[in-house]
Design an enzyme around this catalytic site. Structure first.
Site, PDB file in Angstrom:
ATOM      1  N   SER A  61      44.865  41.740  -8.456  1.00 15.94           N
ATOM      2  CA  SER A  61      44.379  42.304  -9.846  1.00 15.94           C
ATOM      3  C   SER A  61      44.756  41.500 -11.148  1.00 15.94           C
ATOM      4  O   SER A  61      44.407  41.556 -12.173  1.00 15.94           O
ATOM      5  CB  SER A  61      44.974  43.677 -10.002  1.00 15.94           C
ATOM      6  OG  SER A  61      44.149  44.718  -9.275  1.00 15.94           O
ATOM      7  N   LYS A  64      41.894  40.108 -13.154  1.00 18.47           N
ATOM      8  CA  LYS A  64      40.917  40.685 -14.006  1.00 18.47           C
ATOM      9  C   LYS A  64      41.200  40.564 -15.549  1.00 18.47           C
ATOM     10  O   LYS A  64      39.952  40.409 -15.953  1.00 18.47           O
ATOM     11  CB  LYS A  64      41.396  42.376 -14.100  1.00 18.47           C
ATOM     12  CG  LYS A  64      41.481  42.966 -12.456  1.00 18.47           C
ATOM     13  CD  LYS A  64      41.985  44.266 -12.474  1.00 18.47           C
ATOM     14  CE  LYS A  64      41.559  44.901 -11.065  1.00 18.47           C
ATOM     15  NZ  LYS A  64      42.273  46.305 -10.718  1.00 18.47           N
ATOM     16  N   TYR A 189      33.817  39.818  -7.066  1.00 18.98           N
ATOM     17  CA  TYR A 189      35.082  40.706  -7.170  1.00 18.98           C
ATOM     18  C   TYR A 189      36.021  40.326  -5.862  1.00 18.98           C
ATOM     19  O   TYR A 189      37.134  40.117  -6.181  1.00 18.98           O
ATOM     20  CB  TYR A 189      34.739  42.227  -7.556  1.00 18.98           C
ATOM     21  CG  TYR A 189      35.900  42.912  -7.500  1.00 18.98           C
ATOM     22  CD1 TYR A 189      36.955  42.798  -8.547  1.00 18.98           C
ATOM     23  CD2 TYR A 189      36.495  43.936  -6.396  1.00 18.98           C
ATOM     24  CE1 TYR A 189      38.054  43.598  -8.918  1.00 18.98           C
ATOM     25  CE2 TYR A 189      37.620  44.649  -6.522  1.00 18.98           C
ATOM     26  CZ  TYR A 189      38.475  44.381  -7.900  1.00 18.98           C
ATOM     27  OH  TYR A 189      39.434  45.111  -8.016  1.00 18.98           O
ATOM     28  N   TYR A 240      49.009  49.102 -13.997  1.00 16.01           N
ATOM     29  CA  TYR A 240      48.580  50.361 -13.588  1.00 16.01           C
ATOM     30  C   TYR A 240      48.948  51.606 -14.237  1.00 16.01           C
ATOM     31  O   TYR A 240      49.206  51.673 -15.405  1.00 16.01           O
ATOM     32  CB  TYR A 240      49.064  50.248 -12.064  1.00 16.01           C
ATOM     33  CG  TYR A 240      48.402  49.191 -11.311  1.00 16.01           C
ATOM     34  CD1 TYR A 240      47.170  48.649 -11.490  1.00 16.01           C
ATOM     35  CD2 TYR A 240      49.443  48.566 -10.452  1.00 16.01           C
ATOM     36  CE1 TYR A 240      46.701  47.425 -10.741  1.00 16.01           C
ATOM     37  CE2 TYR A 240      48.865  47.333  -9.735  1.00 16.01           C
ATOM     38  CZ  TYR A 240      47.652  47.119  -9.849  1.00 16.01           C
ATOM     39  OH  TYR A 240      47.196  45.840  -9.075  1.00 16.01           O
ATOM     40  N   VAL A 258      48.525  43.662  -6.533  1.00 19.84           N
ATOM     41  CA  VAL A 258      48.952  44.072  -5.321  1.00 19.84           C
ATOM     42  C   VAL A 258      49.600  42.854  -4.374  1.00 19.84           C
ATOM     43  O   VAL A 258      50.268  43.239  -3.577  1.00 19.84           O
ATOM     44  CB  VAL A 258      48.302  45.058  -4.561  1.00 19.84           C
ATOM     45  CG1 VAL A 258      48.181  46.381  -5.588  1.00 19.84           C
ATOM     46  CG2 VAL A 258      46.987  44.619  -3.994  1.00 19.84           C
TER      47      VAL A 258
END
Length: 304
Positions: A61, A64, A189, A240, A258
């Site tokens: 992530s 992103k 992705y 998060y 993660v």
């Protein structure tokens, strides 16, 4: 600085025994639970490293914010945020509940999975191969590392087991958020999440944003407003559903993954990359979170 990092990394290495390595994506569970490392780069060109700073891991992530930058360059800021919101959710990163219950049926922000998939769908290219090549080339540019590649094993595992991500993507296609091919968007992705990096690469991205979108050569890549948008979203949504507590305790724009990575930005000061695959219950590096909290307190790094 070397002595500070040595002390803080040793202190927080103890916390890794209380975390768990992610295992829901095949291959991530191969990481060493006790691994912990940091790279800190400052505006004067100094580099400080300690621990397992040079181990490779998949970016997950932390990709992103980087994909968001390219999507804004490709489509403009207004278009991107017509499809994806800018508000924190308070939900887990892979939650899909608000996609259906929100008044406006679009992801709340680009830092959760639904929003990131929507962002990846906006990358320009004639097919999924060209889209990912453009994205990987952009990653290479902002990290200033031409050797970056994705991990085929992790990508295959994400593609094979990403049923919830696939469900969210098809729901967004139905709502008109995703306009391109769902499977192509997911392929981009999954591959972007599988790009292998080190803490040095993440610190370079942090420095890129600390310089408001400039490479170390001084070349301007994204606008000041685009850089501000990315840093603002990292601050409010980047950790998060632990983002609010992190803002209070640490106060540094950051994005976790993660795979154990955290990328942090001190505007006009420094970029920080951390690796610690032992995660807390919210999916953030438990040792990395502790390192950033201790660094922030000791060096007064909070932007607030």
């Amino acid at each position: 600085m070397e002595k500070i990092l040595d002390r803080i990394v040793k202190k927080n290495k103890i916390k890794t025994k209380f975390g768990n390595v992610a295992n829901y994506i095949p291959g991530l569970d191969k990481a060493g639970k006790e691994d912990l490392g940091i790279c800190l780069l400052d505006m004067d060109g100094n580099r400080y490293v300690h621990g397992d700073y040079n181990k490779k891991f998949t970016i997950q992530s932390v990709s992103k914010p980087i994909a968001l930058m390219l999507a804004m360059l490709d489509n403009g800021v207004d278009y991107v945020f017509s499809k994806v919101g800018t508000e924190p959710t308070g939900d887990a990163f892979n939650s899909m509940i608000r996609l259906e219950t929100a008044i406006i049926k679009k992801p709340y922000n680009p830092m959760i999975n639904a929003g990131a998939i929507a962002v990846s769908s906006m990358i320009k290219g004639k097919d999924k191969e060209e889209k990912f090549k453009r994205l990987l080339d952009f990653f290479k540019m902002v990290t200033e590392n031409d050797t970056l590649e994705y991990n085929e094993e992790i990508y295959s595992g994400e593609n094979r087991t990403g049923n919830k991500n696939r469900a969210m993507a098809y729901f967004m296609k139905d709502q008109g958020v995703i306009e391109s091919s769902v499977e192509d968007s997911l392929d981009v992705y999954f591959k972007q999440c599988s790009i292998e990096v080190t803490t040095v690469d993440l610190a370079m991205v942090g420095m890129f944003l600390a310089r408001n979108g400039r490479l170390s050569t001084g070349e301007k890549i994204i606008s000041d407003y685009q850089a501000k948008a990315v840093k603002s979203l990292m601050m409010t949504c980047g950790m998060y559903d632990g983002s609010g507590e992190f803002a209070l305790k640490v106060g540094i724009p950051s994005k976790s993954g993660v795979g154990g990575g955290i990328m942090s930005v001190l505007p006009n000061k420094m970029g920080i990359g951390i690796y610690g695959p032992a995660l807390d219950k919210k999916g953030n590096s438990i040792g990395g979170d502790g390192i950033l909290e201790d660094l922030s307190k000791e060096l007064d790094l909070s932007i607030f």
